[in-house]
Design a protein around this motif. Structure first.
Motif, PDB file in Angstrom:
ATOM      1  N   PHE A  87       1.295  -1.754   0.135  1.00 33.01           N
ATOM      2  CA  PHE A  87      -0.286   0.478  -0.039  1.00 33.01           C
ATOM      3  C   PHE A  87       0.707   1.243   0.240  1.00 33.01           C
ATOM      4  CE2 PHE A  87      -2.443   3.493   2.076  1.00 33.01           C
ATOM      5  CZ  PHE A  87      -3.896   2.853   1.177  1.00 33.01           C
ATOM      6  N   LEU A  88       1.572   1.803  -1.249  1.00 34.01           N
ATOM      7  CA  LEU A  88       2.346   2.893  -1.567  1.00 34.01           C
ATOM      8  C   LEU A  88       1.676   4.284  -1.206  1.00 34.01           C
ATOM      9  CD1 LEU A  88       4.279   2.244  -4.561  1.00 34.01           C
ATOM     10  CD2 LEU A  88       5.123   1.258  -2.239  1.00 34.01           C
ATOM     11  N   ASN A  89       1.844   4.605   0.165  1.00 36.97           N
ATOM     12  CA  ASN A  89       1.130   6.329   0.421  1.00 36.97           C
ATOM     13  C   ASN A  89       1.455   7.323   0.072  1.00 36.97           C
ATOM     14  OD1 ASN A  89      -1.384   7.456   1.523  1.00 36.97           O
ATOM     15  ND2 ASN A  89      -0.702   6.176   3.571  1.00 36.97           N
ATOM     16  N   ASP A  90       2.563   7.862   0.149  1.00 35.94           N
ATOM     17  CA  ASP A  90       3.090   9.046   0.250  1.00 35.94           C
ATOM     18  C   ASP A  90       4.520   8.724  -0.689  1.00 35.94           C
ATOM     19  OD1 ASP A  90       3.148  12.510   0.398  1.00 35.94           O
ATOM     20  OD2 ASP A  90       4.298  12.560   2.063  1.00 35.94           O
ATOM     21  N   ILE A  91       4.473  10.511  -0.914  1.00 36.06           N
ATOM     22  CA  ILE A  91       5.862  10.737  -1.786  1.00 36.06           C
ATOM     23  C   ILE A  91       6.804  11.748  -1.398  1.00 36.06           C
ATOM     24  CG2 ILE A  91       6.836  10.944  -4.186  1.00 36.06           C
ATOM     25  CD1 ILE A  91       5.742   9.064  -6.089  1.00 36.06           C
ATOM     26  N   THR A  92       8.461  11.890  -1.392  1.00 34.44           N
ATOM     27  CA  THR A  92       8.706  13.161  -1.266  1.00 34.44           C
ATOM     28  C   THR A  92       9.852  13.329  -1.915  1.00 34.44           C
ATOM     29  OG1 THR A  92       9.465  14.552   0.547  1.00 34.44           O
ATOM     30  CG2 THR A  92       9.924  12.621   1.027  1.00 34.44           C
TER      31      THR A  92
END
Length: 286
Positions: free
Chosen positions: A133-138
């Motif tokens: 469950f990939l969620n955030d990116i930075t």
């Protein structure tokens, strides 16, 4: 007989109280500026494209873990006017976003999709082996892309077109929001309620603050000063290890998903998830 001013004054005060907290001289607060129409479809995150002065919103449009091809990205102006509702289509459940040059990186369940901003076309897709469950990116100044996997207690790195496991930390319960800064990677644990700094070299994790429930998006509004959204409907102000609430829309059942901050305008952008709107607030008193 009540005049119209007397009749509507309690309602006005209620609305103001609902959307503005800690609005006192010298104290930080949020003042509502605008909101979009409720035409978005489960907006999970927002990002500001400074180079083009536009906003992008990731719309899940359905189940956040379903491969249903319903997801899309919306393009809108910084005054909240939607210019292209379905600017990029064909995603499943897009969530976190990051920009490197002319590329928009978007998490999409178990892969990272790369969109060419100039053409508005999907140009690449990186399947992350083992991702759930990939969620955030930075993204950092070197163009590295960090991705949280909330169901796997992992953070991945996408560098030069190669995806790899960057960190697996059993201290995490449900890592979500990420923010790459010069001195380390900030991480909010959505389940554990802890806000971490993780060093880039040794990958040591240090707790900055605690008791931040359902943490979602992280923005830095000043040196060592942050806003962290609570998905259930809060925006919290973190300075040192002190946490205070700036916004609370839980009673109105308005979520606060993955937020963004535009420092030039002191504008805090809050996707409302099931509310199907993007709401903008001016940060005051900070």
């Amino acid at each position: 007989m009540l005049n119209l001013r007397q009749l509507f004054l309690p309602f006005v005060l209620f609305v103001a109280a609902s959307f503005t907290l800690n609005f006192k001289s010298g104290e930080p607060g949020l003042q509502k500026k605008w909101e979009t129409e409720a035409t978005l479809k489960t907006p999970e995150s927002v990002i500001y494209d400074e180079k083009r002065n536009v906003l992008y919103v990731a719309n899940i449009n359905g189940d956040g873990s379903a491969h249903d091809n319903n997801g899309f990205i919306t393009k809108l102006a910084t005054d909240g006017k939607i210019t292209e509702l379905e600017w990029v289509k064909g995603l499943d459940a897009p969530k976190g976003m990051g920009i490197v040059g002319n590329k928009l990186y978007v998490t999409d369940i178990d892969k990272v999709v790369v969109i060419d901003i100039l053409s508005g076309k999907i140009e690449n897709s990186y399947k992350i082996e083992g991702a759930v469950f990939l969620n955030d990116i930075t993204t950092d100044a070197s163009g590295n892309v960090y991705i949280s996997d909330s169901s796997n207690k992992k953070i991945y790195l996408l560098k030069d077109g190669i995806a790899s496991l960057w960190l697996e930390n059993n201290s995490f319960e449900k890592p979500n929001g990420l923010l790459a800064l010069k001195d380390g990677l900030r991480v909010i644990d959505m389940k554990g309620g802890k806000f971490y700094n993780v060093s880039y070299d040794k990958k040591n994790s240090e707790v900055i603050a605690e008791n931040i429930p359902s943490g979602d998006g992280i923005v830095e509004i000043g040196k060592g000063v942050y806003l962290i959204s609570n998905w259930n409907g809060e925006v919290n102000y973190i300075k040192g290890n002190t946490v205070s609430k700036l916004l609370d829309t839980k009673e109105q059942k308005i979520n606060s998903a993955d937020i963004w901050y535009i420092p030039q305008q002191k504008l805090v952008l809050v996707p409302t998830f099931f509310g199907n709107k993007l709401v903008a607030y001016t940060l005051v008193g900070n």
